[in-house]
Design a protein around this motif. Structure first.
Motif, PDB file in Angstrom:
ATOM      1  N   ALA A 128       0.827  -1.209   0.000  1.00  0.00           N
ATOM      2  CA  ALA A 128       0.000   0.000   0.000  1.00  0.00           C
ATOM      3  C   ALA A 128       0.860   1.257   0.000  1.00  0.00           C
ATOM      4  O   ALA A 128       0.558   2.239  -0.698  1.00  0.00           O
ATOM      5  CB  ALA A 128      -0.933  -0.009   1.208  1.00  0.00           C
ATOM      6  N   LYS A 174       3.666   1.708  -1.299  1.00  0.00           N
ATOM      7  CA  LYS A 174       4.376   1.896  -2.568  1.00  0.00           C
ATOM      8  C   LYS A 174       3.790   3.061  -3.361  1.00  0.00           C
ATOM      9  O   LYS A 174       4.490   3.726  -4.134  1.00  0.00           O
ATOM     10  CB  LYS A 174       4.291   0.605  -3.392  1.00  0.00           C
ATOM     11  CG  LYS A 174       5.036   0.626  -4.715  1.00  0.00           C
ATOM     12  CD  LYS A 174       6.538   0.552  -4.525  1.00  0.00           C
ATOM     13  CE  LYS A 174       7.251   0.412  -5.867  1.00  0.00           C
ATOM     14  NZ  LYS A 174       8.717   0.410  -5.723  1.00  0.00           N
ATOM     15  N   GLN A 175       2.520   3.335  -3.159  1.00  0.00           N
ATOM     16  CA  GLN A 175       1.848   4.402  -3.901  1.00  0.00           C
ATOM     17  C   GLN A 175       1.946   5.758  -3.197  1.00  0.00           C
ATOM     18  O   GLN A 175       1.447   6.757  -3.712  1.00  0.00           O
ATOM     19  CB  GLN A 175       0.358   4.038  -4.075  1.00  0.00           C
ATOM     20  CG  GLN A 175       0.122   2.665  -4.692  1.00  0.00           C
ATOM     21  CD  GLN A 175       0.853   2.479  -6.006  1.00  0.00           C
ATOM     22  OE1 GLN A 175       0.846   3.378  -6.849  1.00  0.00           O
ATOM     23  NE2 GLN A 175       1.478   1.325  -6.182  1.00  0.00           N
ATOM     24  N   GLY A 176       2.579   5.802  -2.034  1.00  0.00           N
ATOM     25  CA  GLY A 176       2.650   7.040  -1.267  1.00  0.00           C
ATOM     26  C   GLY A 176       4.014   7.684  -1.326  1.00  0.00           C
ATOM     27  O   GLY A 176       4.925   7.221  -2.021  1.00  0.00           O
ATOM     28  N   THR A 216      10.602   8.907   4.782  1.00  0.00           N
ATOM     29  CA  THR A 216      10.119   9.872   3.805  1.00  0.00           C
ATOM     30  C   THR A 216      11.012  11.098   3.847  1.00  0.00           C
ATOM     31  O   THR A 216      11.674  11.362   4.865  1.00  0.00           O
ATOM     32  CB  THR A 216       8.650  10.255   4.065  1.00  0.00           C
ATOM     33  OG1 THR A 216       8.185  11.099   3.011  1.00  0.00           O
ATOM     34  CG2 THR A 216       8.485  10.984   5.399  1.00  0.00           C
ATOM     35  N   ILE A 223      -2.442   6.232   4.665  1.00  0.00           N
ATOM     36  CA  ILE A 223      -2.328   4.960   3.950  1.00  0.00           C
ATOM     37  C   ILE A 223      -2.331   3.791   4.927  1.00  0.00           C
ATOM     38  O   ILE A 223      -2.915   2.730   4.657  1.00  0.00           O
ATOM     39  CB  ILE A 223      -1.035   4.944   3.109  1.00  0.00           C
ATOM     40  CG1 ILE A 223      -1.130   5.958   1.965  1.00  0.00           C
ATOM     41  CG2 ILE A 223      -0.742   3.548   2.564  1.00  0.00           C
ATOM     42  CD1 ILE A 223       0.182   6.173   1.221  1.00  0.00           C
ATOM     43  N   ASP A 270       3.603  -6.760  -6.028  1.00  0.00           N
ATOM     44  CA  ASP A 270       2.231  -7.208  -5.738  1.00  0.00           C
ATOM     45  C   ASP A 270       2.204  -8.621  -5.169  1.00  0.00           C
ATOM     46  O   ASP A 270       1.229  -9.008  -4.516  1.00  0.00           O
ATOM     47  CB  ASP A 270       1.366  -7.138  -7.004  1.00  0.00           C
ATOM     48  CG  ASP A 270       1.109  -5.699  -7.439  1.00  0.00           C
ATOM     49  OD1 ASP A 270       1.212  -4.796  -6.585  1.00  0.00           O
ATOM     50  OD2 ASP A 270       0.815  -5.482  -8.628  1.00  0.00           O
TER      51      ASP A 270
END
Length: 934
Positions: free
Chosen positions: A290, A292-294, A325, A343, A396
């Motif tokens: 999850a 990975k998209q942030g 981050t 997330i 995935d």
């Protein structure tokens, strides 16, 4: 040597490379035949190369004699790609030059620069070196690029292949090419037209096969270093660009990389990290997918066994994800943190989510992550080998693939295995402890690798090697992962670049399907201080003799082999053991500073200095002449010091009469005859005398080290005041009454005897000193100052009843608020001693000096000075090597005086820098006045 070809090769090499950079002795061939992996080959010849011209000539000769060659930089590789049983060419300490573009967007690097050093160079410009393997503080650029080592942040988007601009290489026949230089390209077009034509043909053939092109793109969408890098044929049109990028991940099988130009990356000024804990590993994997998209830059998985290895006590059976981050502003950073928390909201964490933007906090998290492999290795059953495997799955598939991998390890009896790594990239490392001392154990490992191959390739179409290189370890499985068609193109590339198969044979391409089950490295027990060592090489960055005699890792390698040969007890093994023991006397024992600085970059804190002290103790058993002499000196210490003073006075008189140049010449001549080296920086004698005292409310016990009770300032010192007098004056200026311990002339901390291996005498002297200090300090009521940092370090290790300080810490803690500082404009240099580093006082020295001067220079890449007590007198070559980078930096900065806090270190620093070095006490006294009383 194997045959006459090596002898003939060696004879020609000796015409253009000095013999001190060619190793054919048993000890150094064994030492250099070991890297961080679990294989060992012993080279016939080791050559420490210095420049590209040398390498070109070496390869031309190897081509003529058809002799295989392997290249090595730091030797931190893990898959057996930097070892050889033929010719090993080392490109390390002599290959550290760099140039930075005017806009700092590009940097050109030689292969021997350590990755972390590149980041130090770039940091002032807000840039960084993108590849960031966990070994970045030890690994060198050549190995990082040629293995396509990536790491925690760069993933596939900023690895060496993506960041590389051009490369200078030397082909197997000695041909040189700079793909970034127009003239070099033109010359190559003239001389190697068929070569370029073949590159273009391979490019066109791959692109014509759409299915293959698509597979190549898919395989490199996740981390993959299995086999040669085929992506350049799809990504680039220009044959020279293809050639340059083929170097990435080629592991020295195609050419020698003499220089590489890389893009630099923006270094975000703001960063925050969180250690996220989950009760279930599968839940942790779903959270990573999850994220990975942030705005997540890295997410490092640590399973329960990884956490246990580093002493994490947060909870039983937890899985952690170290998440990072970054941003350009604090506001943007906070927004990223909130986005990540959003997330993670659907997922159940075992502890509250807490991000920290404090470097002192998150640096501890990342130190834990970087030390997982060595730390886990250090907890293995002693005598076994630690293995690290390196796989990648499509992101995935991560939750299911992780579960399958755990089950596979358990099923094969590796219950102590741990899984960790770059989860955000689907890249896992798993570590196992493995013995290879029986056919059954080898078969067990073989079965494991076969099942890993089936799981990674057949079920998930992942990468058998994600970033650690194919090496020998995965060579039998390259065709299996890629298929016949892709493998045929890899073979075609190898045949084009290396038609005789002389460059790193057995690596990536190996016709033996069982090559990964041969040449295992033995790991016998040798000494309790070092038995946990996994030979990762992280220690070498702090070992001052790395590249001179032996490194700390190599000392352990040799001692292990000596122990193994002793246990074999055959005539052949005993003969080789005695040869190694003889060769070790100078290379291993005499040149070891014993400072233990190597322990600071070892994740397990192993100090080869402890090993050296043990060996010296074995060489000086109680009752031996050396031991009796040491004991006599300890019992007649005052008289011994008194006898040294006339010798110092004689040298001072000779220096006055002869002058600096003649004194240096005489000193060198006498040293060649076996005498300790005398230089113009040698001090005058110090004669103890009464110093007037005033009764004050503030009191300090001052113990001048025996060195400073004996040695005064040097003849050319900018301040002729002895250190003891200067220290008392400074203390009195700050309002302190100074108390000296009773019978001071007979007292010593014991460091002298410790360095010689006479530990019981050292402890006896320490106990005498502690008793005297305890009495002088009114049973520990007053602080105690010692003016010699190494002495204070030992005192802190063995004394418990008194409060001990060295000059920097005492001044910064107790005197700073009592003095007014008047900083000077003159640049000054400071040297952080080994003992200061181990006591974490280095920054305090810089801060204190910065109160005194507006321009403080901390020379780069100058660690331990190598003086090591008296070894700077007896083995000045070690001191000179350790400080080889000092003088140019001081000259460039215009430094006229340097400061430290160890008298013997200061002698060596002055000798090798050309400027006087004094105790930091002198600078503080010069730049301060008493603060007016309120």
């Amino acid at each position: 040597m194997k045959d006459s070809k090596y002898s003939a090769y060696l004879k020609e090499v000796e015409r253009f490379i000095p013999k001190d950079r060619i190793y054919t002795d048993e000890l150094r061939r064994l030492a250099w035949g070991t890297d961080a992996g679990f294989y060992r080959l012993i080279p016939q010849i080791v050559i420490r190369s210095k420049n590209e011209e040398e390498v070109a000539r070496l390869l031309t000769l190897a081509d003529r004699y058809a002799l295989p060659v392997t290249f090595r930089a730091a030797g931190t590789s893990l898959s057996g790609q930097s070892i050889s049983d033929s010719i090993l060419i080392v490109a390390g300490k002599n290959w550290e030059h760099y140039t930075l573009s005017d806009d700092h967007s590009q940097i050109t690097l030689q292969p021997g620069i350590i990755g972390a050093r590149v980041n130090e160079i770039l940091k002032p410009y807000g840039r960084k070196f993108a590849p960031d393997p966990a070994s970045v503080k030890s690994a060198m650029v050549g190995g990082i690029v040629m293995n396509n080592a990536s790491g925690m942040n760069c993933g596939t988007h900023a690895n060496s292949d993506k960041e590389l601009i051009s490369a200078k290489i030397v082909l197997a026949d000695g041909t040189r090419l700079d793909t970034g230089d127009a003239a070099s390209r033109r010359d190559f077009e003239q001389s190697h037209a068929p070569f370029l034509k073949r590159i273009a043909e391979l490019r066109d053939d791959i692109r014509a096969d759409q299915a293959l092109s698509n597979r190549i793109c898919k395989k490199y969408a996740i981390k993959n270093v299995t086999g040669l890098n085929l992506l350049p044929f799809v990504a680039y049109d220009d044959p020279f660009d293809i050639i340059a990028h083929l170097m990435v991940g080629s592991e020295g099988t195609l050419a020698f990389l003499s220089e590489v130009t890389m893009k630099t990356e923006h270094d975000y000024p703001c960063s925050a990290s969180a250690m996220l804990y989950f009760n279930d590993m599968k839940e942790a994997c779903h959270a990573v997918v999850a994220m990975k998209q942030g705005p997540v830059f890295s997410a490092e998985m640590l399973d329960k066994k990884s956490l246990a290895s580093v002493g994490d006590t947060t909870g039983e059976g937890l899985t952690a994800v170290l998440t990072e981050t970054k941003a350009d502003t604090p506001e943007e950073l906070q927004a990223h943190i909130e986005a990540i928390k959003k997330i993670l909201a659907p997922f159940q964490t075992a502890t509250p989510i807490h991000f920290t933007d404090k470097p002192e906090e998150y640096s501890r998290y990342w130190a834990i992550r970087s030390g997982i492999f060595p730390s886990v290795g250090g907890t293995r059953q002693l005598g076994t080998t630690v293995l690290i495997e390196d796989v990648a799955f499509p992101i995935d598939d991560l939750p299911e693939a992780t579960s399958d991998l755990q089950a596979l390890l358990e099923r094969n009896g590796y219950s102590d295995a741990c899984i960790y790594g770059h989860a955000l990239e689907g890249n896992y490392h798993f570590i196992i402890s493995q013995s290879f001392d029986s056919p059954e154990q080898v078969a067990r490992y073989e079965k494991l690798m076969d099942e890993v191959k089936t799981l990674v390739v057949d079920k998930y179409d992942g990468s058998l090697k994600a970033e650690h290189g194919t090496g020998r370890n995965m060579a039998p499985f390259v065709r299996y992962e890629w298929g016949d068609k892709a493998f045929a193109f890899m073979k075609a590339v190898k045949e084009l670049f290396d038609p005789k198969g002389l460059l790193n044979p057995g690596v990536i391409f190996n016709d033996d399907p069982r090559c990964h089950l041969k040449h295992f490295k033995p790991m016998p027990l040798t000494n309790p201080h070092v038995d946990r060592c996994i030979e990762c090489g992280f220690c070498e960055v702090n070992c001052l003799t790395c590249g001179f005699s032996l490194s700390s890792r190599q000392r352990i390698v040799i001692r292990r082999e000596i122990s193994r040969l002793s246990r074999l007890a055959t005539p052949e093994s005993l003969a080789l053991m005695h040869t190694l023991l003889k060769q070790y006397k100078y290379l291993g024992n005499a040149t070891c500073a014993g400072d233990g600085l190597c322990s600071m970059s070892c994740p397990m804190g192993i100090s080869v200095g402890d090993l050296t002290h043990d060996l010296r103790q074995e060489n000086l058993p109680a009752g031996s002449l050396g031991y009796k002499t040491g004991d006599w000196v300890a019992r007649h210490f005052a008289g011994t010091k008194s006898s040294i003073r006339p010798v110092l006075y004689l040298a001072y008189t000779a220096h006055t009469l002869l002058g600096d140049k003649a004194m240096s010449a005489v000193g060198r001549s006498l040293h060649r005859l076996g005498f300790p080296l005398w230089t113009p920086t040698m001090p005058k004698p110090y004669y103890p005398h009464a110093i007037p005292q005033h009764e004050e409310a503030l009191k300090v016990v001052y113990f001048p080290s025996c060195i400073n009770q004996t040695m005064g300032p040097a003849k050319n010192s900018p301040d002729p005041t002895p250190l003891i007098d200067k220290t008392v004056a400074l203390l009195q200026k700050a309002g302190y009454e100074v108390i000296f311990p009773k019978n001071m002339k007979n007292l010593c901390c014991g460091t002298i005897w410790e360095s010689k291996g006479m530990m019981d005498i050292a402890d006896r002297k320490s106990a005498e000193l502690e008793d005297a200090l305890y009495e002088a300090s009114q049973q520990g009521r007053y602080p105690i100052l010692c003016d010699q940092s190494p002495c204070l370090h030992r005192m802190r290790e063995v004394m418990t009843r008194v409060k001990l300080y060295e000059p920097v810490e005492f001044i910064y803690t107790f005197l700073r608020d009592k003095l007014q500082f008047h900083p000077i404009d003159d640049p000054v240099a400071v040297h952080i001693t080994c003992s200061m580093r181990k006591m974490n006082l280095g920054q305090m020295l810089v801060d204190l000096a910065s109160l005194c001067s507006r321009h403080v220079v901390v020379p780069e890449e100058v660690g331990c000075c190598g003086f090591a007590g008296d070894r700077g007198f007896t083995h000045p070559e070690v001191n000179a090597y350790a400080l080889r980078k000092l003088r140019p930096q001081l000259e460039k900065a215009g430094v006229k005086t340097g400061y430290s806090n160890s008298r013997t270190c200061e002698i060596g620093l002055a000798s090798n820098s050309g400027v006087p070095y004094l105790s930091i006490v002198y600078l503080v006294d010069q730049c301060t006045t008493p603060k007016p009383k309120a």
